[in-house]
Every structure is written in structure tokens, then in C-alpha cells.
Scaffold this active site. Structure first.
Site, mmCIF file in Angstrom:
data_model
loop_
_atom_site.group_PDB
_atom_site.id
_atom_site.type_symbol
_atom_site.label_atom_id
_atom_site.label_comp_id
_atom_site.label_asym_id
_atom_site.label_seq_id
_atom_site.Cartn_x
_atom_site.Cartn_y
_atom_site.Cartn_z
ATOM 1 N N TYR A 241 0.823 -1.217 0.000
ATOM 2 C CA TYR A 241 0.000 0.000 0.000
ATOM 3 C C TYR A 241 0.852 1.261 0.000
ATOM 4 O O TYR A 241 0.739 2.103 -0.901
ATOM 5 C CB TYR A 241 -0.944 -0.026 1.208
ATOM 6 C CG TYR A 241 -1.595 1.298 1.512
ATOM 7 C CD1 TYR A 241 -2.343 1.969 0.545
ATOM 8 C CD2 TYR A 241 -1.472 1.890 2.774
ATOM 9 C CE1 TYR A 241 -2.942 3.188 0.826
ATOM 10 C CE2 TYR A 241 -2.074 3.089 3.064
ATOM 11 C CZ TYR A 241 -2.806 3.746 2.086
ATOM 12 O OH TYR A 241 -3.394 4.961 2.358
ATOM 13 N N LYS A 245 1.555 3.998 -3.060
ATOM 14 C CA LYS A 245 1.160 5.391 -2.857
ATOM 15 C C LYS A 245 2.347 6.327 -3.052
ATOM 16 O O LYS A 245 2.200 7.433 -3.581
ATOM 17 C CB LYS A 245 0.566 5.582 -1.455
ATOM 18 C CG LYS A 245 -0.802 4.945 -1.260
ATOM 19 C CD LYS A 245 -1.872 5.554 -2.153
ATOM 20 C CE LYS A 245 -2.299 6.923 -1.679
ATOM 21 N NZ LYS A 245 -3.431 7.462 -2.506
#
Length: 492
Positions: A241, A245
Site C-alpha cells: 500500500y 502510494k
């Protein structure tokens, strides 16, 4: 240079604006949509891009997953029988997806929007820490690229606001600055991150799996999850994640040109503090897994040093910061990054959450409490070594014995073994979320707060845009707002 503002300036800024919002079906997206409609009913239009096969399906999703939620209750009471017509007038639902070029929109709609949109808020993302690499890459990396390319086609655009996370910093200790990522930058020294090469690696891995007739859907999913985690750790990030990002931020900075860009990096987003519905929340955050586990009596111990600081920020404060940032940076040809965090200005140790949790559940025993209606205090381990030793002796060893007995008895205890194995893996998985002692610098955010400070006690029309963590009494927030919110909205 940010000029002095007050609540009235912020409210006025949204009058007559057309705003494209992605991720409106997520927790933060709902809070943003509700607040804009509530404080500025004269907003021209909110375009909500949601994944759906057609506009009708997209509209139903918005009705079910956004405007139909309890957070819109205040707005419904305000408009009464006219609520549905008000939403129909102000909200335009778009069927599309940020993973596609031009957001999956047809040429006619694309032309219409490019001449209409004033502001873009990109909140769409996959937030699963251990998502499939291809899925996370599509949403968090290519999605940021596609949003940026679309933004550059919008002739009236005042700004693009992108929601990221403070944890793109990885597992660094100390003070983390509000600095942009440069293309190719990695957290592990000596590594160069080539985003194109990562995309090619994903494509090649998928080709190889499809070429193998023995590759099941389950195997493909596991392979892509393992690949994401492997690549993240290779470059110095703890999970897929935050790794993807970070790459999304890199692409935005690299491709934006003169496009005004604001990147909001919140820490762990928790339930609403004040408005419109204190305690309201959706989606289980890291700390909530512990609260829920304790409430359901499925988790009686956890790994955390109670003296360490947890960095949490209520969802309404994040949205307030987003709206003020939009008003403050409209039309600027720059990129600005804001850490919307609490660890530096008003640090809250885990002990505050622990104490508030014990007091709350002793006063309000959950249904699964013991015969006397009381719960034992949760046990906390301050070191990974002590936690793993406890798990090995009390859980892993009995589990291994059960596995051998199950084999000997031809699978008689398979269901029980699978259930206990899943619980064991879940607890050990939570251990991986154990964070280092990190503080997020928020000098940019503090400057933004200063622009609003003179009006703190003069909320225009009763509307507040507070995002100062110093105003939070953490003990009161957890005991009276957040923990009751977790029990009410997440424990069903």
C-alpha cells in the site's frame, strides 16, 4: 504565499464551483461530500466518479453507499422532503475508474468535464496493506498518472488535491519532513526505483502465470500479493500500500508541469470528532482491530509499548484541512505537501487508548463478557521477542500438536485446526503493523492553521474548519467518541 483566511472565505470559495471527486464511496470521501453540500449548498456541481458498468448502476451505488448513509442525517433534516431533489441537482454521478486512461469516460463526457471542472479531489485508492501488486499498482500508481493527465486537459482547473498517506515515509524513525518524492527515489540506500520497470515486471509475471495451465486463480492472487510485498521491501517500504502510494506521488510530481497540486498525507484516520456525527466511521483501522478484538473477546493481548506515540487524526479534521488547502492554494503553480497528523503537536501515547478502552468496557461490558459481566485487562507486550515467545508457547505449539493429531485421525479436527490457524495468523499479522517511533513534521500544515486561527471562535454561520490536533483531549475523545463509535458502527 497563503493569505489570511477565515471560515467565511473557505465557505465562499466553494460557491459556484464544479468539483470532481474520486473515492466518494470511501470513508473520507463521504465526509468530504457531506461537508461541502452542508456548508455550501450553492456549490455548482459535485461530479462523483465511481466504478460501475453504467450511469444507472453508478447512481445506485452513490445512493446506497454515499448519500444514503447515516452521516447525511443532518443534511436530510436540514432539507427535509427536498433532500433528494437537492442531491439530484448538486450531485452528478459518473461511471468510470481512475485505472483507465481518460478515467474510462467517453469523448463527449470528457469534453464536457474538461470545460467545466474547477477542482479535482483524488481520494480513490486501494488501502489494503497487502493488496495484489497489480491491483494496487493500477489504482495507486497508474490512477495518479491518469488523474494528472486528465487534470491537465481541464481548462478552468484551479487545483488538483491528491490524498496520500503519511506512511509513504516507510519505517523511518525520527522527524519526517513534508518533502516530495523524486522520480527514482527509494527508501533503501543504493536502490533506484524505475516505475516503468515495475509495471513491466507485473505484466511479465502475469504472462508467465497465464502461460502455465496449472496456475489457479488462488495461486495467481497469492503470487501477486507476494510480489508486491517483495518489491516494497526491496526498495525499503514495509508493505504494498504505502509503496504504491509513494510511486503515485512521484508520478504526480513528475508529470504535473505547472498544474497546482496539493498532496494531503494524513496519518491513521479515525472517527469523526465533532461534525456532523461524532463517532461515525467506516472501515477498520489498525487500532480498531485491537478494540474490536477486545470487545468480542477474541483478543486478550497485543504487542505494543504503551509509552510509544500513536499518530491518529479524526476524519473531519482531515476534511477540514483539505477544504482549507483548496481555498488557500487555488490557482497557484506549485506543489505543496501537508502532513495532517498529531504526533508532533499533540502526541497521544498508546496508554491513553488502553486506559480509555479498559474504562469504557468495564463500564459498558460487551455481550461476550464473562458471567460476571466483567473483562480482564488486556495484556500488552512491549517487545517483539516477548510477544513471539508467548505466542509460541501458548498458541503455536498447541496448534502444531492439533495438526499432528488431525493427520493421525484422518482429518477429524480439520475444521477446528483451520479456524485456530486463521486466528493465529491474524494475530501474527497484526504484529507486522508495529510501527517505529516516528514524528511527522507539519510545518506547512501549521502555516495553514495559522491563517485560520484568528477566526477560531468566530465560526461563520456556525461552520468550523478546525484541524488543530491541540484542540483534542485524547482521553475524552477515545472514551466518549471513538470507542463508542467503533462499538456502534464496526462491531455488528
Amino acid at each position: 504565499m497563503i493569505s489570511q483566511m477565515d471560515s467565511g472565505n473557505v465557505v465562499a470559495f466553494f460557491r459556484g464551483r464544479s468539483i470532481l471527486i474520486t473515492g466518494s464511496t470511501g470513508f473520507l470521501g463521504k465526509v468530504l461530500v457531506e461537508k461541502i453540500l452542508r456548508v455550501q449548498p450553492d456549490v455548482k456541481k459535485l461530479y462523483l466518479l465511481v466504478r460501475a458498468n453504467d450511469v444507472e448502476s453508478a447512481t445506485r451505488r452513490v445512493q446506497d453507499e454515499v448519500t444514503g448513509k447515516e452521516i447525511f442525517q443532518v443534511l436530510k433534516e436540514k432539507h427535509g422532503d427536498g433532500f433528494e431533489s437537492f442531491v439530484e441537482e448538486k450531485v452528478c454521478t459518473l461511471a468510470g475508474d481512475i485505472i483507465y486512461e481518460n478515467l474510462g469516460l467517453d469523448s463527449a463526457k470528457l469534453t464536457e468535464l474538461s470545460n467545466e471542472i474547477d477542482i479535482i479531489v483524488n481520494g480513490a485508492a486501494t488501502t489494503n496493506f497487502y493488496e495484489r501488486y497489480d491491483v494496487a499498482f493500477d489504482s495507486n500508481v497508474l490512477g495518479a498518472k491518469n488523474i494528472c493527465e486528465f487534470a491537465k486537459k481541464c481548462t478552468k482547473l484551479k487545483m488538483l488535491l491528491h490524498v496520500s498517506t503519511a506512511y509513504v515515509a516507510g519505517e523511518q524513525e525520527g522527524l519526517i519532513l513534508e518533502k516530495p518524492f523524486l522520480m527514482g527515489q527509494a527508501l533503501r540506500e543504493g536502490r533506484h526505483l524505475d516505475i516503468t520497470s515495475e509495471l513491466n515486471l507485473i505484466k511479465e509475471t502475469r504472462r508467465e502465470m497465464k502461460a502455465s495451465n496449472r496456475c489457479s486463480e488462488k495461486t495467481e492472487k497469492r503470487t501477486m500479493k507476494e510480489l508486491g510485498l517483495k518489491r516494497a521491501k526491496h526498495f525499503g517500504w514495509p508493505n504494498t500500500y504505502v509503496f504504491t502510494k509513494a510511486m503515485g506521488e512521484m508520478l504526480l510530481g513528475h508529470l504535473r508541469g505547472d498544474l497546482p497540486v496539493v498532496i494531503i498525507r494524513p496519518s491513521i484516520i479515525t472517527s469523526i470528532l465533532k461534525e456532523p456525527l461524532p463517532g461515525w466511521m467506516e472501515g477498520i483501522r489498525t487500532i480498531d482491530s485491537v478494540i474490536i478484538g477486545y470487545a468480542k473477546q477474541t483478543l486478550s493481548f497485543f504487542l505494543v509499548d504503551l509509552n510509544l506515540i500513536m499518530d491518529v487524526i479524526p476524519g473531519d479534521m482531515v476534511v477540514n484541512a483539505m477544504m482549507v488547502a483548496m481555498a488557500a492554494h487555488s490557482g497557484e503553480q506549485a506543489q505543496t505537501i501537508y502532513h495532517v497528523t498529531s504526533s508532533l503537536r499533540n502526541p497521544a501515547p498508546y496508554a491513553v487508548l488502553s486506559d480509555a478502552g479498559h474504562r469504557y468496557f468495564f463500564a459498558n461490558p460487551p455481550p461476550r463478557a464473562g458471567k460476571n459481566g466483567r473483562l480482564r485487562r488486556m495484556r500488552f507486550f512491549s517487545t517483539v521477542a516477548s510477544f513471539r515467545a508467548h505466542m509460541a508457547i501458548n498458541y503455536k505449539l498447541p496448534l502444531e500438536i492439533l495438526r499432528l493429531v488431525n493427520i493421525a485421525l484422518c482429518g477429524m479436527f480439520s475444521r477446528r485446526y483451520d479456524e485456530l490457524s486463521r486466528k493465529y495468523k491474524f494475530v501474527m499479522h497484526l504484529v507486522e503493523l508495529y510501527a517505529p517511533y516516528t514524528f511527522f513534521d507539519d510545518i506547512n500544515t501549521e502555516k495553514l492553521r495559522i491563517t485560520m486561527r484568528k477566526q477560531e471562535d468566530k465560526n461563520d454561520g456556525g461552520y468550523c474548519f478546525d484541524f488543530d490536533p491541540k484542540s483534542i483531549d485524547w482521553d475524552e475523545y477515545f472514551y466518549k467518541v471513538h470507542i463508542p463509535g467503533v462499538v456502534k458502527y464496526l462491531c455488528d
